[in-house]
Every structure is written in C-alpha cells, then in structure tokens.
Design a protein around this motif. Structure first.
Motif, PDB file in Angstrom:
ATOM      1  N   PRO A 113      51.796  33.292  34.093  1.00 53.93           N
ATOM      2  CA  PRO A 113      50.730  33.030  35.066  1.00 53.93           C
ATOM      3  C   PRO A 113      49.671  32.048  34.547  1.00 53.93           C
ATOM      4  CG  PRO A 113      51.232  35.378  34.975  1.00 53.93           C
ATOM      5  CD  PRO A 113      52.032  34.736  33.882  1.00 53.93           C
ATOM      6  N   ALA A 114      49.486  31.996  33.220  1.00 56.42           N
ATOM      7  CA  ALA A 114      48.448  31.126  32.650  1.00 56.42           C
ATOM      8  C   ALA A 114      48.660  29.658  32.991  1.00 56.42           C
ATOM      9  CB  ALA A 114      48.417  31.285  31.123  1.00 56.42           C
ATOM     10  N   LEU A 115      49.918  29.259  33.286  1.00 60.75           N
ATOM     11  CA  LEU A 115      50.171  27.834  33.529  1.00 60.75           C
ATOM     12  C   LEU A 115      50.081  27.444  35.009  1.00 60.75           C
ATOM     13  CD1 LEU A 115      53.009  26.659  31.102  1.00 60.75           C
ATOM     14  CD2 LEU A 115      50.533  26.585  30.836  1.00 60.75           C
ATOM     15  N   GLU A 116      49.821  28.415  35.891  1.00 64.90           N
ATOM     16  CA  GLU A 116      49.819  28.059  37.317  1.00 64.90           C
ATOM     17  C   GLU A 116      48.769  26.988  37.654  1.00 64.90           C
ATOM     18  OE1 GLU A 116      50.117  31.259  40.111  1.00 64.90           O
ATOM     19  OE2 GLU A 116      50.237  29.828  41.792  1.00 64.90           O
ATOM     20  N   PRO A 117      47.522  27.090  37.122  1.00 62.20           N
ATOM     21  CA  PRO A 117      46.557  26.012  37.431  1.00 62.20           C
ATOM     22  C   PRO A 117      47.054  24.646  36.951  1.00 62.20           C
ATOM     23  CG  PRO A 117      45.446  27.919  36.444  1.00 62.20           C
ATOM     24  CD  PRO A 117      46.912  28.176  36.333  1.00 62.20           C
ATOM     25  N   ALA A 118      47.714  24.618  35.770  1.00 58.17           N
ATOM     26  CA  ALA A 118      48.225  23.340  35.240  1.00 58.17           C
ATOM     27  C   ALA A 118      49.308  22.775  36.163  1.00 58.17           C
ATOM     28  CB  ALA A 118      48.780  23.534  33.834  1.00 58.17           C
ATOM     29  N   PHE A 119      50.121  23.663  36.765  1.00 59.48           N
ATOM     30  CA  PHE A 119      51.171  23.236  37.705  1.00 59.48           C
ATOM     31  C   PHE A 119      50.534  22.537  38.918  1.00 59.48           C
ATOM     32  CE2 PHE A 119      53.365  24.474  41.681  1.00 59.48           C
ATOM     33  CZ  PHE A 119      54.605  23.868  41.504  1.00 59.48           C
ATOM     34  N   HIS A 120      49.505  23.186  39.503  1.00 60.60           N
ATOM     35  CA  HIS A 120      48.879  22.600  40.703  1.00 60.60           C
ATOM     36  C   HIS A 120      48.177  21.288  40.365  1.00 60.60           C
ATOM     37  CE1 HIS A 120      50.100  25.843  43.248  1.00 60.60           C
ATOM     38  NE2 HIS A 120      49.573  26.737  42.414  1.00 60.60           N
ATOM     39  N   GLU A 121      47.556  21.245  39.192  1.00 56.06           N
ATOM     40  CA  GLU A 121      46.876  20.010  38.779  1.00 56.06           C
ATOM     41  C   GLU A 121      47.905  18.891  38.575  1.00 56.06           C
ATOM     42  OE1 GLU A 121      44.088  20.773  35.605  1.00 56.06           O
ATOM     43  OE2 GLU A 121      44.184  18.632  35.094  1.00 56.06           O
ATOM     44  N   TYR A 122      49.048  19.252  37.977  1.00 50.40           N
ATOM     45  CA  TYR A 122      50.112  18.259  37.730  1.00 50.40           C
ATOM     46  C   TYR A 122      50.631  17.705  39.060  1.00 50.40           C
ATOM     47  CZ  TYR A 122      54.768  16.524  36.528  1.00 50.40           C
ATOM     48  OH  TYR A 122      55.902  15.747  36.410  1.00 50.40           O
ATOM     49  N   LEU A 123      50.863  18.587  40.039  1.00 49.77           N
ATOM     50  CA  LEU A 123      51.352  18.118  41.341  1.00 49.77           C
ATOM     51  C   LEU A 123      50.329  17.194  41.980  1.00 49.77           C
ATOM     52  CD1 LEU A 123      53.151  21.038  43.205  1.00 49.77           C
ATOM     53  CD2 LEU A 123      54.010  19.483  41.477  1.00 49.77           C
ATOM     54  N   ALA A 124      49.033  17.554  41.854  1.00 50.17           N
ATOM     55  CA  ALA A 124      47.989  16.737  42.473  1.00 50.17           C
ATOM     56  C   ALA A 124      47.912  15.368  41.793  1.00 50.17           C
ATOM     57  CB  ALA A 124      46.643  17.463  42.396  1.00 50.17           C
ATOM     58  N   THR A 125      47.948  15.340  40.458  1.00 54.02           N
ATOM     59  CA  THR A 125      47.778  14.042  39.770  1.00 54.02           C
ATOM     60  C   THR A 125      49.012  13.150  39.932  1.00 54.02           C
ATOM     61  OG1 THR A 125      48.197  15.293  37.759  1.00 54.02           O
ATOM     62  CG2 THR A 125      46.040  14.342  37.940  1.00 54.02           C
ATOM     63  N   THR A 126      50.194  13.751  40.052  1.00 54.35           N
ATOM     64  CA  THR A 126      51.389  12.897  40.195  1.00 54.35           C
ATOM     65  C   THR A 126      51.650  12.579  41.675  1.00 54.35           C
ATOM     66  OG1 THR A 126      52.757  14.887  40.212  1.00 54.35           O
ATOM     67  CG2 THR A 126      52.585  13.720  38.119  1.00 54.35           C
ATOM     68  N   GLY A 127      50.879  13.187  42.568  1.00 53.60           N
ATOM     69  CA  GLY A 127      51.069  12.926  44.002  1.00 53.60           C
ATOM     70  C   GLY A 127      52.412  13.445  44.491  1.00 53.60           C
ATOM     71  N   ALA A 128      52.936  14.501  43.836  1.00 53.94           N
ATOM     72  CA  ALA A 128      54.278  15.008  44.176  1.00 53.94           C
ATOM     73  C   ALA A 128      54.308  15.561  45.600  1.00 53.94           C
ATOM     74  CB  ALA A 128      54.657  16.104  43.195  1.00 53.94           C
ATOM     75  N   ARG A 129      55.365  15.217  46.336  1.00 53.42           N
ATOM     76  CA  ARG A 129      55.528  15.725  47.710  1.00 53.42           C
ATOM     77  C   ARG A 129      56.750  16.633  47.814  1.00 53.42           C
ATOM     78  NH1 ARG A 129      52.159  12.680  50.699  1.00 53.42           N
ATOM     79  NH2 ARG A 129      51.745  10.591  49.929  1.00 53.42           N
TER      80      ARG A 129
END
Ligand SMILES: C[S@@+](CC[C@H](N)C(=O)[O-])C[C@H]1O[C@@H](n2cnc3c(N)ncnc32)[C@H](O)[C@@H]1O
Length: 346
Positions: free
Chosen positions: A209-225
């Motif tokens: 669970p500790a990495l969930e914020p990093a996952f959302h931040e990664y999706l936002a910065t890479t513009g992943a769709r």
C-alpha cells in the motif's frame, strides 16, 4: 632486469589486483558522496573551477582537489584548464530528473545495501541478513519506503532497470490474455509499457500500500491513459487480483524458498485456468555464473530475509509444487535477467 628485481616483481605479482579490489569500496564512496551533494546536476551545462565547486558545496579546498581528481580518474568528470565538467556517462546517468538517472540506486546502495554488505561475514556464518530492517521476518521494503526521498529515486532506478525487460515482454504474443497483474510491480512502469503496446489488456499493479501514491503520481507525470489500476496488499497474506497472466519481476529473489512457494501458491489460486505466470530475475545459469549475478545474489543475502538468486531449474521445481506446468523452451533472452514462464492448466 637483475635477479633481485625479478624476485621483487614475482613477490608482488597480483598485489595491484588485490589493491584494486580493496579500494573498490572507496571509489564507490566517492561516487556516493558526489551524488549525495548532487555535484553532477550542479555541473551540468556549467563547468566550474575547484574553488567555485568548494563554494557551491561548502567544502574545504584542501580536500576537494583530491576528490575532483579522483572523479576524473573514475571517468565521471573531465578537467580542462582548471575547470571540471561532467563526462558523458555522468551527464547521461547522474543528472537528477534525467530519464536515465541512476542516482536513486546509488543512494539505495549508500543507505541500505552497502551498510548491509558490511555484515557479510555474519550473514555467511548465520544465514541471516545483516540488514537489521530484514531480521525477524520483517519486510525490508517497509524501512526503505519510510524515507520518501530515497523511495522516489529508488523507483526511478527500478524503472530504468526494468525498461529493457518490459520492452521484450511487451513484444510477446498477448492475444490469449485479457488481464495481467504485475505482482511487486512498484509504481507501474512495466505494466504501463506492456498495456500501451497491447491495448486489449487490462493492467493491474499489486504492490505494498505504501507505493500507491507513487503509482498515481507516476501516471499523472507520464500522462498515461492506459487502463491500469493499483491494488495495495501483501502477497503473503492477501489474495492476488484474479487475472489471465501474472508477472513477478525481481520479486522471488528477495525471499527464501518457502516464501517463494507461498507466493506462487497464492498466484495459482488467483490465476484463471489456462493463465500464465512470467518470472524474471538475475538467475544463476549453467556453468560459471557472471560476477554481476553473484554480487546480486550476495546483495540479496545481506539485505533481505532469506533472499538470493537461483536457477531456472529450481524455479521450475517451486512452480510444480505450486501446481503450475513450466515452459522449458522458446523463451526470449532478457540479457542479465532470465525469464521463466509457467501455465495453469485450463
Ligand atoms: C525489487 S522490486 C521489483 C520491482 C519491479 N517488479 C522490477 O522488475 O524491477 C520488488 C517489489 O516487491 C514489492 N514487495 C515487497 N514485499 C511485498 C509484499 N509483501 N507484497 C507486495 N509487494 C511487495 C516491493 O514494494 C517492490 O516494488
């Protein structure tokens, strides 16, 4: 050459080689210090004199000449007319924020892996990790993720290391699968590349669970769709998400053999009939293993509880114990990593 000189030469033959090994630790320390003070980012595009570097870093000028000179010998800086600039390797891999930045791994070694290596003698005697954060069955990732700064740069380095594997896996035929879970998939780099190249797939990352914020931040910065989601949990105690395929990349080597079988049994329960698991690690291949693989294995032994590298044949045995049928031919070459694939009968 006189007899005395010949005698002296043969007496000292090999000494330079041993000194080279011995000072490897000091060289790594010099690199870690340069990364700690972010020297290479500061010099990027603006070469500087030793005096300017001293002022920038708050260093004493007497020692800094030795430090910068050593970095020149190590091929990380170049010096011309008293000004220091980054070498090509430093410019490519040691500039914070660069897409190939490896500083996170340098800091992970500095803070976690190298201190654990100090306890190698005890680890070899007792079989227990020297890393105190991993003793008593604790998960060493908990203490790693307690340091937000190191976590972020560590994840950058994981992404970089996983990219060639992700590209090779993405090129396999995924037409028989609809969903894939990357178990221990960190912040989702591999699953994003896999799903972006195979858009019919639904991708899920299962990690702590500790990495969930990093996952959302990664999706936002890479513009992943891409249709990828995160499921936080513990692969020892929580059911894995149901799926047609599961990936375990650099996961099994962190754990002892019993734990590996526990994880694979968990995978078997959640995998749909006819589904497959894809496992990659720096496995020990037949013949003389490379130094890199042996270092990686020792690194796991000192840092994690029971971890070490292993052979594909051993992995096939654990997979059979968990219920899978391993595939033994026709798998792609992943370079330093070795891929093992197994199916759950339909
Ligand atoms: C070495 S990293 C591997 C990252 C990536 N799969 C790769 O190929 O490099 C191991 C991953 O396992 C995750 N992990 C460790 N213990 C876990 C647990 N008990 N449950 C779920 N994930 C865990 C860590 O958070 C980390 O992301």
């Amino acid at each position: 050459m006189s007899t005395t000189e010949q005698e002296r030469e043969s007496e000292f033959a090999g000494l330079g080689h041993i000194m080279e090994i011995l000072t490897g630790d000091w060289k790594a320390r010099i690199l870690m210090t340069a990364v700690e003070v972010d020297l290479f980012s500061r010099l990027s595009g603006s070469p500087a004199t030793a005096e300017k570097i001293c002022a920038m870093l708050g260093f004493q000028s007497s020692g800094v000449h030795d430090f910068l000179g050593a970095l020149v010998h190590l091929g990380l800086l170049e010096e011309e007319a008293g000004r220091y600039r980054n070498s090509q390797a430093a410019e490519r891999h040691l500039i914070k924020g660069g897409h190939a930045y490896i500083g996170g791994y340098v800091r992970f070694c500095d803070r976690q892996l190298n201190p654990a290596f100090d306890g190698l003698t005890d680890t070899l005697r007792t079989g227990s990790p020297a890393n105190r954060a991993a003793t008593g069955g604790s998960n060493p990732y908990d203490s790693l993720y307690a340091d937000a700064d190191v976590t972020e740069t560590f994840l950058d380095s994981m992404d970089l290391a996983a990219t060639p594997v992700a590209l090779t896996l993405s090129a396999l035929d995924w037409s028989d699968y609809r969903s894939v879970v990357d178990v221990g998939g960190a912040r989702g780099h591999l699953i994003r590349l896999l799903v972006s190249r195979n858009p019919h797939l639904e991708g899920i990352v299962f990690d702590l669970p500790a990495l969930e914020p990093a996952f959302h931040e990664y999706l936002a910065t890479t513009g992943a769709r891409e249709p990828i989601t995160y499921r936080g949990g513990d692969f020892f105690t929580d059911p894995l998400p149901e799926a047609d395929a599961m990936v375990f990349g650099h996961v099994l080597h962190n754990w002892g053999v019993d734990e590996r079988i526990t994880i694979l049994r968990n995978a078997y329960r959640s995998l749909r009939p006819g589904g497959s698991v894809f496992i990659y690690d720096h496995m020990i291949t037949e013949g003389t293993p490379s130094l890199n693989r042996l270092l990686s294995s020792l690194g796991m032994r000192v840092w994690s509880a029971g971890g070490h590298e292993y052979s594909a044949e051993d992995c096939h045995g654990w997979l059979r114990t968990a219920g899978f049928s391993p595939v033994t031919s026709g798998l792609p070459d992943l370079g330093e990593d070795v891929l093992v694939v197994a199916h759950k009968d339909g």
